[in-house]
Design a protein around this motif. Structure first.
Motif, PDB file in Angstrom:
ATOM      1  N   MET A   1     -22.741  33.404-107.724  1.00 25.51           N
ATOM      2  CA  MET A   1     -23.984  32.851-107.100  1.00 25.51           C
ATOM      3  C   MET A   1     -24.195  31.702-108.276  1.00 25.51           C
ATOM      4  O   MET A   1     -24.149  30.283-107.817  1.00 25.51           O
ATOM      5  N   LEU A   2     -24.043  32.022-109.490  1.00 18.18           N
ATOM      6  CA  LEU A   2     -24.309  30.722-110.508  1.00 18.18           C
ATOM      7  C   LEU A   2     -23.343  29.735-110.713  1.00 18.18           C
ATOM      8  O   LEU A   2     -23.633  28.634-110.806  1.00 18.18           O
ATOM      9  N   GLU A   3     -21.953  30.173-110.431  1.00 17.60           N
ATOM     10  CA  GLU A   3     -20.910  29.316-110.448  1.00 17.60           C
ATOM     11  C   GLU A   3     -21.144  28.334-109.302  1.00 17.60           C
ATOM     12  O   GLU A   3     -20.847  26.811-109.412  1.00 17.60           O
ATOM     13  N   GLN A   4     -21.584  28.531-108.119  1.00 21.42           N
ATOM     14  CA  GLN A   4     -21.679  27.627-107.069  1.00 21.42           C
ATOM     15  C   GLN A   4     -22.987  26.842-107.481  1.00 21.42           C
ATOM     16  O   GLN A   4     -22.968  25.717-107.000  1.00 21.42           O
ATOM     17  N   MET A   5     -23.958  27.462-108.018  1.00 17.12           N
ATOM     18  CA  MET A   5     -24.996  26.428-108.383  1.00 17.12           C
ATOM     19  C   MET A   5     -24.830  25.451-109.419  1.00 17.12           C
ATOM     20  O   MET A   5     -24.996  24.354-109.399  1.00 17.12           O
ATOM     21  N   GLY A   6     -23.801  25.913-110.392  1.00 20.10           N
ATOM     22  CA  GLY A   6     -23.184  24.852-111.340  1.00 20.10           C
ATOM     23  C   GLY A   6     -22.479  23.876-110.603  1.00 20.10           C
ATOM     24  O   GLY A   6     -22.505  22.902-110.977  1.00 20.10           O
ATOM     25  N   ILE A   7     -21.513  24.255-109.616  1.00 14.67           N
ATOM     26  CA  ILE A   7     -20.761  23.191-108.853  1.00 14.67           C
ATOM     27  C   ILE A   7     -21.619  22.182-108.514  1.00 14.67           C
ATOM     28  O   ILE A   7     -21.420  21.201-108.488  1.00 14.67           O
ATOM     29  N   ALA A   8     -22.644  22.739-107.651  1.00 15.79           N
ATOM     30  CA  ALA A   8     -23.390  21.968-106.938  1.00 15.79           C
ATOM     31  C   ALA A   8     -24.353  21.046-107.838  1.00 15.79           C
ATOM     32  O   ALA A   8     -24.643  19.757-107.655  1.00 15.79           O
ATOM     33  N   ALA A   9     -24.814  21.603-108.942  1.00 15.22           N
ATOM     34  CA  ALA A   9     -25.685  20.729-109.782  1.00 15.22           C
ATOM     35  C   ALA A   9     -24.808  19.663-110.437  1.00 15.22           C
ATOM     36  O   ALA A   9     -25.182  18.456-110.487  1.00 15.22           O
ATOM     37  N   LYS A  10     -23.498  19.779-110.806  1.00 17.75           N
ATOM     38  CA  LYS A  10     -22.684  18.910-111.539  1.00 17.75           C
ATOM     39  C   LYS A  10     -22.435  17.748-110.370  1.00 17.75           C
ATOM     40  O   LYS A  10     -22.490  16.566-110.800  1.00 17.75           O
ATOM     41  N   ALA A  11     -22.128  18.111-109.289  1.00 18.41           N
ATOM     42  CA  ALA A  11     -21.980  17.138-108.115  1.00 18.41           C
ATOM     43  C   ALA A  11     -23.095  16.233-108.013  1.00 18.41           C
ATOM     44  O   ALA A  11     -23.185  15.152-107.734  1.00 18.41           O
ATOM     45  N   ALA A  12     -24.391  16.835-107.811  1.00 19.90           N
ATOM     46  CA  ALA A  12     -25.660  16.256-107.769  1.00 19.90           C
ATOM     47  C   ALA A  12     -25.899  15.136-108.973  1.00 19.90           C
ATOM     48  O   ALA A  12     -26.301  14.265-108.968  1.00 19.90           O
ATOM     49  N   SER A  13     -25.601  15.687-110.277  1.00 17.52           N
ATOM     50  CA  SER A  13     -25.724  14.809-111.284  1.00 17.52           C
ATOM     51  C   SER A  13     -24.908  13.545-111.356  1.00 17.52           C
ATOM     52  O   SER A  13     -25.524  12.526-111.964  1.00 17.52           O
ATOM     53  N   TYR A  14     -23.791  13.524-110.739  1.00 14.84           N
ATOM     54  CA  TYR A  14     -23.114  12.192-110.517  1.00 14.84           C
ATOM     55  C   TYR A  14     -23.656  11.260-109.615  1.00 14.84           C
ATOM     56  O   TYR A  14     -23.627  10.156-109.872  1.00 14.84           O
ATOM     57  N   LYS A  15     -24.342  11.864-108.797  1.00 13.99           N
ATOM     58  CA  LYS A  15     -25.278  10.856-107.768  1.00 13.99           C
ATOM     59  C   LYS A  15     -26.524  10.456-108.483  1.00 13.99           C
ATOM     60  O   LYS A  15     -26.887   9.189-108.323  1.00 13.99           O
ATOM     61  N   LEU A  16     -27.116  11.432-109.059  1.00 14.58           N
ATOM     62  CA  LEU A  16     -28.400  10.996-109.793  1.00 14.58           C
ATOM     63  C   LEU A  16     -28.199   9.818-110.979  1.00 14.58           C
ATOM     64  O   LEU A  16     -29.054   8.789-111.027  1.00 14.58           O
ATOM     65  N   ALA A  17     -26.898   9.999-111.386  1.00  8.49           N
ATOM     66  CA  ALA A  17     -26.768   9.015-112.879  1.00  8.49           C
ATOM     67  C   ALA A  17     -26.583   7.568-112.220  1.00  8.49           C
ATOM     68  O   ALA A  17     -26.689   6.534-113.031  1.00  8.49           O
ATOM     69  N   LEU A  18     -26.268   7.426-110.907  1.00  7.35           N
ATOM     70  CA  LEU A  18     -26.264   5.907-110.347  1.00  7.35           C
ATOM     71  C   LEU A  18     -27.584   5.412-109.717  1.00  7.35           C
ATOM     72  O   LEU A  18     -27.409   4.279-109.433  1.00  7.35           O
ATOM     73  N   LEU A  19     -28.736   6.275-109.857  1.00  6.27           N
ATOM     74  CA  LEU A  19     -29.877   5.765-109.178  1.00  6.27           C
ATOM     75  C   LEU A  19     -30.512   4.759-110.052  1.00  6.27           C
ATOM     76  O   LEU A  19     -30.278   4.864-111.268  1.00  6.27           O
ATOM     77  N   SER A  20     -31.138   3.640-109.378  1.00  4.81           N
ATOM     78  CA  SER A  20     -31.949   2.647-110.118  1.00  4.81           C
ATOM     79  C   SER A  20     -33.393   3.398-110.318  1.00  4.81           C
ATOM     80  O   SER A  20     -33.650   4.351-110.128  1.00  4.81           O
ATOM     81  N   SER A  21     -33.986   2.766-111.415  1.00  2.00           N
ATOM     82  CA  SER A  21     -35.366   3.308-111.774  1.00  2.00           C
ATOM     83  C   SER A  21     -36.178   3.445-110.574  1.00  2.00           C
ATOM     84  O   SER A  21     -37.136   4.219-110.275  1.00  2.00           O
ATOM     85  N   ARG A  22     -36.177   2.478-109.741  1.00  2.00           N
ATOM     86  CA  ARG A  22     -37.167   2.429-108.347  1.00  2.00           C
ATOM     87  C   ARG A  22     -36.775   3.592-107.515  1.00  2.00           C
ATOM     88  O   ARG A  22     -37.777   4.060-107.078  1.00  2.00           O
ATOM     89  N   GLU A  23     -35.611   3.767-107.578  1.00  4.85           N
ATOM     90  CA  GLU A  23     -35.116   5.074-106.434  1.00  4.85           C
ATOM     91  C   GLU A  23     -35.719   6.129-107.097  1.00  4.85           C
ATOM     92  O   GLU A  23     -36.037   7.365-106.348  1.00  4.85           O
ATOM     93  N   LYS A  24     -35.632   6.409-108.320  1.00  5.08           N
ATOM     94  CA  LYS A  24     -35.994   7.794-109.105  1.00  5.08           C
ATOM     95  C   LYS A  24     -37.402   7.745-109.217  1.00  5.08           C
ATOM     96  O   LYS A  24     -37.948   8.883-108.903  1.00  5.08           O
ATOM     97  N   ASN A  25     -38.333   6.838-109.129  1.00  2.51           N
ATOM     98  CA  ASN A  25     -39.854   6.875-109.161  1.00  2.51           C
ATOM     99  C   ASN A  25     -40.072   6.968-107.654  1.00  2.51           C
ATOM    100  O   ASN A  25     -41.327   7.961-107.586  1.00  2.51           O
ATOM    101  N   ARG A  26     -39.458   6.680-106.621  1.00  6.65           N
ATOM    102  CA  ARG A  26     -39.728   6.995-105.275  1.00  6.65           C
ATOM    103  C   ARG A  26     -39.698   8.471-105.033  1.00  6.65           C
ATOM    104  O   ARG A  26     -40.331   9.182-104.493  1.00  6.65           O
ATOM    105  N   VAL A  27     -38.622   8.954-105.652  1.00  7.93           N
ATOM    106  CA  VAL A  27     -38.394  10.422-105.704  1.00  7.93           C
ATOM    107  C   VAL A  27     -39.831  11.325-106.293  1.00  7.93           C
ATOM    108  O   VAL A  27     -40.402  12.133-105.938  1.00  7.93           O
ATOM    109  N   LEU A  28     -39.995  10.687-107.359  1.00  7.31           N
ATOM    110  CA  LEU A  28     -41.155  11.429-108.155  1.00  7.31           C
ATOM    111  C   LEU A  28     -42.328  11.276-107.530  1.00  7.31           C
ATOM    112  O   LEU A  28     -43.237  12.270-107.546  1.00  7.31           O
ATOM    113  N   GLU A  29     -42.711  10.290-107.148  1.00  6.21           N
ATOM    114  CA  GLU A  29     -43.997   9.811-106.057  1.00  6.21           C
ATOM    115  C   GLU A  29     -43.971  10.913-105.005  1.00  6.21           C
ATOM    116  O   GLU A  29     -44.900  11.442-104.613  1.00  6.21           O
TER     117      GLU A  29
END
Length: 417
Positions: A1-29
């Motif tokens: 279970m944890l390995e699948q979470m880790g794989i998914a988190a790592k993949a998500a981190s690559y997408k998050l790293a490309l977001l602009s500040s405006r896109e990140k703020n939209r998520v937070l709001e």
């Protein structure tokens, strides 16, 4: 279970790293709005956690940490909005320049990647960590305490719904919802997927992480905090600070646990302290000299046990020790402190300077309450933890503490001679 979470988190981190500040703020709001829209769902889950914790004999201090109210949840949502207003450190150029070789070199802030956080009965940590990680382009894997698993699960569902609504992977914020402690040990060895681990809990959790983790660990948050009352201190303002540091919210790590009083002010100071602590409902744990001076007063006083100098009470209890001078006070803090937050109350500039220079804590105060050691109070926004170590981050950990940097070299067909 944890390995699948880790794989998914790592993949998500690559997408998050490309977001602009405006896109990140939209998520937070969106997260803040959804937290308020689903207040009833989260509070119902929290009520079940609190009821079970009370039935299991959890202390009042821990129950206070666990409990959510509409006002507290509103404050948590507002903290998320406040993170939107903070400067995004990702992409900042720290320094750089043109080298003699012709290579243009710079250091640029980048996300760490995947942050793992293990914490106990603090449901606000779920949102604090998620918002700070998302603002800095990091994915998060969270493991809250068994006391809060319903609250954490409900909160993470809200966050994931907001992520999905903004077109981002839900795996950007995940929670381990099983109370199985074996999963903690497994998480500590997920160095293939988790880039930094932050434990937020008692000394036992920190020891476990330091000894068994294969991931870099940021430790802190255990606060055996001191206030030293110098012989030049003024009694009335000193008492005001002590009351704030002890009673404003006793269950926090920046609450004062030991009061050190210079012997030359003790006879004048102790009667006033006894009166004030009686009014504040604080039990004093006094050394023999202080005990003799306090016995005639109205405060509830008991003899201190030596091991209590190392305890984080997290309650309306306060150690009192009479010291001979500043050297004695500093020696006590060095032996019993946790390098969290310590303060001196003085009107002598030389003593203030010595205290600041010689007390090796992550936050040191002069004529101020220790309760200021907090990301929000420091202007950092919500904090992911308070680090009491010295590498990478120290004190309240805000956005910059969740970044690292990479070197970027740009040449004009440049080769090394």
């Amino acid at each position: 279970m944890l390995e699948q979470m880790g794989i998914a988190a790592k993949a998500a981190s690559y997408k998050l790293a490309l977001l602009s500040s405006r896109e990140k703020n939209r998520v937070l709001e969106k997260i803040a709005d959804e937290l308020e829209a689903q207040t009833d769902t989260i509070l119902n889950a929290n009520a079940q956690d609190v009821a079970e914790a009370r039935a299991n004999g959890l202390s009042e201090a821990m129950l206070d940490r666990l409990a959510l109210t509409p006002a507290r949840l509103k404050a948590i949502a507002d903290d998320v909005r406040q993170v939107c207003n903070l400067a995004d450190p990702v992409g900042q150029v720290i320094d750089g320049g043109l080298l003699d070789s012709g290579l243009r070199l710079e250091r640029r802030r980048v996300p760490l990647g995947v942050i793992g956080v293990i914490y106990e009965a603090r449901p606000n940590v779920t949102v604090d960590v998620a918002s700070l990680c998302l603002k800095t382009g990091n994915a998060a894997i969270l493991r809250g305490g068994k006391e809060t698993y319903r609250t954490n699960a409900a909160t993470v569902r809200v966050i994931q719904q907001a992520l999905k609504a903004c077109g981002l992977p839900e795996a950007a914020v995940q929670a381990i919802d099983s109370p199985d402690r074996a999963l903690v040990n497994e998480m500590l060895r997920m160095d293939k997927y988790i880039d930094m681990l932050i434990p937020r809990g008692g000394a036992g959790l920190h020891k476990l992480c330091r000894e068994h983790a294969t991931i870099p660990v940021i430790t802190g948050g255990i606060g055996v905090c001191h206030i030293y009352v110098d012989d030049s201190a003024e009694i009335v303002p000193a008492l005001k600070i002590i009351v704030n540091a002890k009673t404003q919210r006793p269950s926090t790590c920046n609450t004062v646990e030991t009061l050190l009083v210079h012997q030359d002010i003790a006879e004048r100071f102790m009667p006033a302290l006894s009166q004030q602590m009686a009014e504040s409902g604080v039990t004093l744990h006094a050394d023999p000299v202080a005990l003799a001076l306090l016995n005639a007063g109205p405060a509830n006083v008991v003899a201190v046990k030596e091991q209590e100098y190392d305890d984080e009470f997290l309650s309306l209890d306060l150690n009192i020790k009479i010291v001979t001078d500043l050297d004695d006070a500093i020696a006590h803090i060095r032996e019993h402190g946790t390098q969290h937050s310590d303060a001196i109350l003085t009107r002598t500039l030389r003593n203030a300077d010595r205290f600041v220079n010689e007390v090796d804590s992550s936050a040191v105060y002069v004529n101020a309450s220790t309760r200021f050691t907090d990301g929000g109070q420091f202007g950092l926004g919500a904090e992911v933890a308070v680090s009491t170590q010295k590498l990478h981050a120290r004190g309240p950990m805000g956005l910059e503490a969740l970044t690292t940097y990479k070197w970027i070299g740009v040449g004009d067909d440049t080769i090394r001679a």
